[in-house]
Design an enzyme around this catalytic site. Structure first.
Site, PDB file in Angstrom:
ATOM      1  N   SER A 265       0.855  -1.187   0.000  1.00  0.00           N
ATOM      2  CA  SER A 265       0.000   0.000   0.000  1.00  0.00           C
ATOM      3  C   SER A 265       0.887   1.231   0.000  1.00  0.00           C
ATOM      4  CB  SER A 265      -0.911   0.012   1.229  1.00  0.00           C
ATOM      5  OG  SER A 265      -1.520   1.281   1.394  1.00  0.00           O
ATOM      6  N   LYS A 271      -0.177  -3.265   5.267  1.00  0.00           N
ATOM      7  CA  LYS A 271      -1.091  -4.047   4.434  1.00  0.00           C
ATOM      8  C   LYS A 271      -0.339  -4.977   3.486  1.00  0.00           C
ATOM      9  CE  LYS A 271      -4.878  -2.580   2.800  1.00  0.00           C
ATOM     10  NZ  LYS A 271      -5.784  -1.896   1.857  1.00  0.00           N
ATOM     11  N   ASN A 273      -1.776  -6.781   0.313  1.00  0.00           N
ATOM     12  CA  ASN A 273      -2.966  -6.937  -0.519  1.00  0.00           C
ATOM     13  C   ASN A 273      -2.829  -8.125  -1.487  1.00  0.00           C
ATOM     14  OD1 ASN A 273      -4.139  -4.485   0.497  1.00  0.00           O
ATOM     15  ND2 ASN A 273      -2.722  -3.356  -0.808  1.00  0.00           N
ATOM     16  N   ARG A 304     -25.210  -7.539 -45.507  1.00  0.00           N
ATOM     17  CA  ARG A 304     -24.042  -6.827 -44.984  1.00  0.00           C
ATOM     18  C   ARG A 304     -24.505  -5.881 -43.889  1.00  0.00           C
ATOM     19  NH1 ARG A 304     -21.147  -8.796 -46.750  1.00  0.00           N
ATOM     20  NH2 ARG A 304     -20.014  -8.063 -48.571  1.00  0.00           N
TER      21      ARG A 304
END
Length: 368
Positions: A265, A271, A273, A304
């Site tokens: 982080s 942290k 993650n 088309r």
């Protein structure tokens, strides 16, 4: 969809993207024109020497210039054919693009590109499934808590959780592989009637490019594109499921799993993650909207489509990139996933038939 060197690696799309960039598109378009010339020559539509002259020409095409030149006619095949004819000279020029229309070349090139990108996608799906299978085998008897509607339910094993991931990934991979094996060539001529071309030319064109012969033109019959979109969407969803579980199980309050290289982080150094799973989810989230665009483009007018067909080109490439990215990032997550049994249920709970189900799932896996 955001594409390029900044975001493709982050969302796992870089390997697939390398086979879908502008240079790859031009290479695929040229490959189709060369294969078409050879197939036509094999049936006397053009001289064999002309076909080889077309194959031997070396074009130095700038994708940006080709894109600018495509504006007037609405697709890049028109200026590409013009450049090819100029390069081979006036004698061979009439043999370039024999009996075809722009959609024949562009659709076939799109199928070629899909096959090229699909090889990588299938490899990453297999890698993710193998990693899930390894976790399932290693934790066949590791007790944990099953959760339903976000609440603790009954005992199970982490092996059965991972085996469920594996089963979904295998099923999605098998379905996608089946669709990729049937990627079709497109050849119908200006109005889908193969005017001026012997019927076997289409089969020879398919054989020359390693694509399937659909037997008939499919200019505005787009079920094949719809099936491809659906298979890619299912594969993305199959990747999203384990990625979501990893994100939840890695949360601080549970801490039952962690990734090998957790993300930092910028403001909270404590942290860790589960960023591979997070970015796998992010890539997979893009897929349903892209699938919807391709399904909505199936209502081509008459012989088309006016706009619906044009909307497919970038959408298909973006869907391949999104699904490929989800598979690639999930593979990274699961191959390095650490499991923490000490954070799971304590004691030897009755896990029912979970180990037996793990064996059944792993024993029934499809071959590579």
């Amino acid at each position: 969809m955001t594409r390029g060197a900044l975001f493709d690696p982050l969302f796992g799309g870089d390997r697939v993207a390398a086979r879908l960039d502008d240079t790859a598109w031009v290479a695929a378009l040229v490959a189709v024109e060369v294969a078409l010339a050879r197939a036509a020559a094999a049936h006397g539509v053009i001289p064999a020497a002309h076909a080889e002259a077309i194959a031997a020409v070396e074009l130095d095409l700038d994708p940006a210039a080709l894109g600018r030149a495509a504006v007037e006619g609405g697709n890049p095949v028109i200026p590409l054919v013009r450049a090819l004819r100029a390069a081979v000279g006036p004698e061979v020029a009439p043999s370039v693009h024999p009996g075809a229309t722009s959609q024949d070349v562009l659709d076939t090139a799109a199928m070629l590109l899909t096959g090229w990108a699909g090889e990588i996608l299938l490899d990453d799906l297999r890698g993710a499934a193998d990693a899930a299978a390894g976790l399932a085998a290693a934790h066949r008897d590791t007790p944990t808590t099953a959760r339903t509607l976000g609440q603790q339910a009954l005992p199970t094993t982490f092996g059965l959780v991972a085996a469920g991931w594996c089963a979904g990934l295998d099923r999605a991979r098998t379905g996608l592989a089946s669709v990729l094996r049937g990627l079709p060539v497109q050849l119908g001529g200006p109005a889908g009637t193969l005017d001026g071309l012997p019927l076997p030319v289409a089969a020879d064109l398919a054989a020359g490019l390693g694509l399937a012969d659909p037997g008939v033109p499919w200019h505005t019959e787009r079920t094949r594109v719809g099936e491809l979109a659906g298979a890619l969407g299912v594969a993305a969803g199959a990747c999203a499921k384990p990625a979501t579980d990893v994100v939840l199980l890695a949360g601080t309050e549970l801490g039952e799993v962690s990734e090998a290289a957790p993300g930092d982080s910028s403001s909270m150094p404590h942290k860790r993650n589960p960023i591979a799973a997070v970015t796998a989810r992010a890539a997979a989230r893009r897929a349903p909207g892209l699938v919807a665009v391709l399904l909505a483009a199936m209502d081509g007018e008459h012989q088309r489509a006016a706009g619906a067909w044009h909307s497919e080109w970038e959408t298909l490439a973006d869907l391949l990139r999104a699904t490929g990215g989800a598979a690639a990032r999930l593979r990274v997550s699961l191959e390095g996933l650490a499991v923490h049994p000490d954070r799971m249920v304590a004691g030897p709970p009755d896990v029912g038939r979970a180990p037996e189900l793990v064996d059944r799932i792993l024993g029934g896996r499809p071959p590579s």
